[in-house]
Design a protein around this motif. Structure first.
Motif, PDB file in Angstrom:
ATOM      1  N   SER A  72       0.866  -1.359   0.088  1.00 44.29           N
ATOM      2  CA  SER A  72       0.115   0.127   0.035  1.00 44.29           C
ATOM      3  C   SER A  72       0.905   1.276   0.031  1.00 44.29           C
ATOM      4  CB  SER A  72      -0.837   0.071   1.144  1.00 44.29           C
ATOM      5  OG  SER A  72      -2.143  -1.018   0.837  1.00 44.29           O
ATOM      6  N   GLY A 125      -4.694   0.261   0.868  1.00 48.45           N
ATOM      7  CA  GLY A 125      -4.286   0.515  -0.452  1.00 48.45           C
ATOM      8  C   GLY A 125      -5.506   0.229  -1.126  1.00 48.45           C
ATOM      9  N   GLY A 154      -6.785  -4.108   4.986  1.00 45.29           N
ATOM     10  CA  GLY A 154      -5.776  -4.185   6.028  1.00 45.29           C
ATOM     11  C   GLY A 154      -4.582  -3.222   5.970  1.00 45.29           C
ATOM     12  N   SER A 155      -3.885  -2.828   4.848  1.00 43.34           N
ATOM     13  CA  SER A 155      -2.919  -1.879   4.930  1.00 43.34           C
ATOM     14  C   SER A 155      -3.762  -0.752   4.363  1.00 43.34           C
ATOM     15  CB  SER A 155      -1.936  -2.216   4.329  1.00 43.34           C
ATOM     16  OG  SER A 155      -1.971  -2.578   2.964  1.00 43.34           O
ATOM     17  N   GLU A 178     -11.068 -17.437   2.719  1.00 45.70           N
ATOM     18  CA  GLU A 178     -10.113 -17.780   3.754  1.00 45.70           C
ATOM     19  C   GLU A 178     -10.528 -17.045   4.919  1.00 45.70           C
ATOM     20  OE1 GLU A 178      -8.026 -15.115   4.585  1.00 45.70           O
ATOM     21  OE2 GLU A 178      -8.964 -14.114   2.912  1.00 45.70           O
ATOM     22  N   TYR A 196      -9.007 -12.727   5.722  1.00 43.24           N
ATOM     23  CA  TYR A 196      -9.444 -11.446   5.017  1.00 43.24           C
ATOM     24  C   TYR A 196     -10.852 -11.745   4.340  1.00 43.24           C
ATOM     25  CZ  TYR A 196      -4.553  -9.787   5.109  1.00 43.24           C
ATOM     26  OH  TYR A 196      -3.225  -9.276   5.744  1.00 43.24           O
TER      27      TYR A 196
END
Ligand SMILES: Cc1ncc(COP(=O)(O)O)c(C=O)c1O
Length: 308
Positions: free
Chosen positions: A145, A177, A174-175, A250, A253
């Protein structure tokens, strides 16, 4: 890269959606078990291009010991005949860890970093020193990101489903981006990121990459016991989803984001008549790491990874 309409759509049907008069379309990778699928190729496209343009030997990046981003960077660099270095948050490199094995067989040079050192990953003085140590490598931030990573994601149009435009796009965040890139690239939709890391600085990071966009929202409160953790109910959602829709999620995420979306729909958070696009961001290589750590049984791993 030209702006490209997404073409791997699957409608997800569920009585819950009928009850709320909603349509859910999932955009999924053509090759879901390819480590570059989902948001990975998009976030790495421009960093690798710039590294080549600047005559760098390769890319240096960061990640946890089971990081999807490290695995993807190793593969992307190998494809482009570029070198890669992965700084891994771990005291010792475990030769049996499937993610690190993938990185190493793809040619990535791995360097372990203690948790204390790893915390320096965004510190500008530390990064300057790192760049001096590795002048021939372009440094790519954790999760890929950065402004360049975001630019690649803007090129994915997720509003044009096979049955008309969707008004909402949902993704795991998550990060940050991916959410920023989708917001910039899909200005007519509202982009909803489900925070899977519980990072209070995440909204500010996202704003920095898309200051002019106000069509996004980060939804918190669905991280459960924390990043990387999941309970039996969430795993069951992934198993049921696979059985009903032949799509593997999964639990770190995409499963967490899908579970949150079901809960938001059940709470009546979307106006009736809406269409929602869900971005399957990949990350299925992580399942092998969950099995390796005993967090996923062999039987469940086989169900989730069987060819469709
Ligand atoms: C499978 C998966 N989904 C979603 C995300 C979140 O994307 P971002 O870090 O851009 O918010 C990641 C991290 O890159 C990921 O590996």
């Amino acid at each position: 890269m030209n702006k490209k309409p997404a073409n791997n759509w699957q409608q997800i049907c569920d009585p819950l959606f009928d009850q709320h008069d909603l349509r859910l379309w999932l955009y999924h990778p053509a090759h879901p078990f390819d480590v570059l699928s989902g948001n990975k190729q998009l976030k790495l496209h421009y960093p690798l291009k710039i590294a080549q343009k600047q005559g760098k030997r390769g890319v240096l990046t960061f990640g946890g010991a089971f990081s999807n981003h490290l695995a993807a960077t190793a593969s992307a660099c190998k494809q482009q005949s570029m070198a890669s270095i992965g700084l891994v948050r771990t005291d010792q490199l475990d030769a049996h860890n499937p993610t690190l094995q993938h990185c190493q067989t793809s040619g990535m040079h791995l360097v372990p970093l203690s948790r204390t050192e790893y915390r320096m990953r965004s510190d500008s003085d530390w990064l300057t020193q790192l760049q001096q140590q590795y002048p021939e490598f372009l440094i790519v931030p954790e999760g890929g990101s950065s402004a360049l990573g975001v630019q690649g994601v803007t090129e994915l149009d997720l509003t044009q489903t096979p049955h008309g435009n969707s008004q909402y796009i949902v993704t795991a965040s998550g990060s940050g981006g991916t959410l920023a890139g989708l917001a910039l690239g899909n200005p007519d939709a509202k982009v909803i990121g489900i925070d899977v890391v519980n990072d209070i600085s995440l909204p500010d990071k996202i704003k920095q990459w898309c200051p002019q966009a106000n069509n996004w929202q980060l939804i918190r409160g669905y991280t459960g016991k924390g990043y990387g953790r999941f309970d039996a109910e969430l795993l069951q959602l992934c198993l049921d989803f696979r059985q009903c829709h032949q799509i593997t999620l999964e639990p770190i995420y995409t499963g967490k984001a899908m579970s949150a979306l079901y809960q938001l729909i059940a709470q009546g958070s979307f106006p009736k008549g809406s269409s929602i696009s869900f971005f399957h961001t990949g990350g299925l290589q992580g399942l092998a790491g969950l099995r390796y750590r005993g967090l996923l049984s062999e039987a469940d791993y086989q169900i989730l990874t069987a060819p469709c």
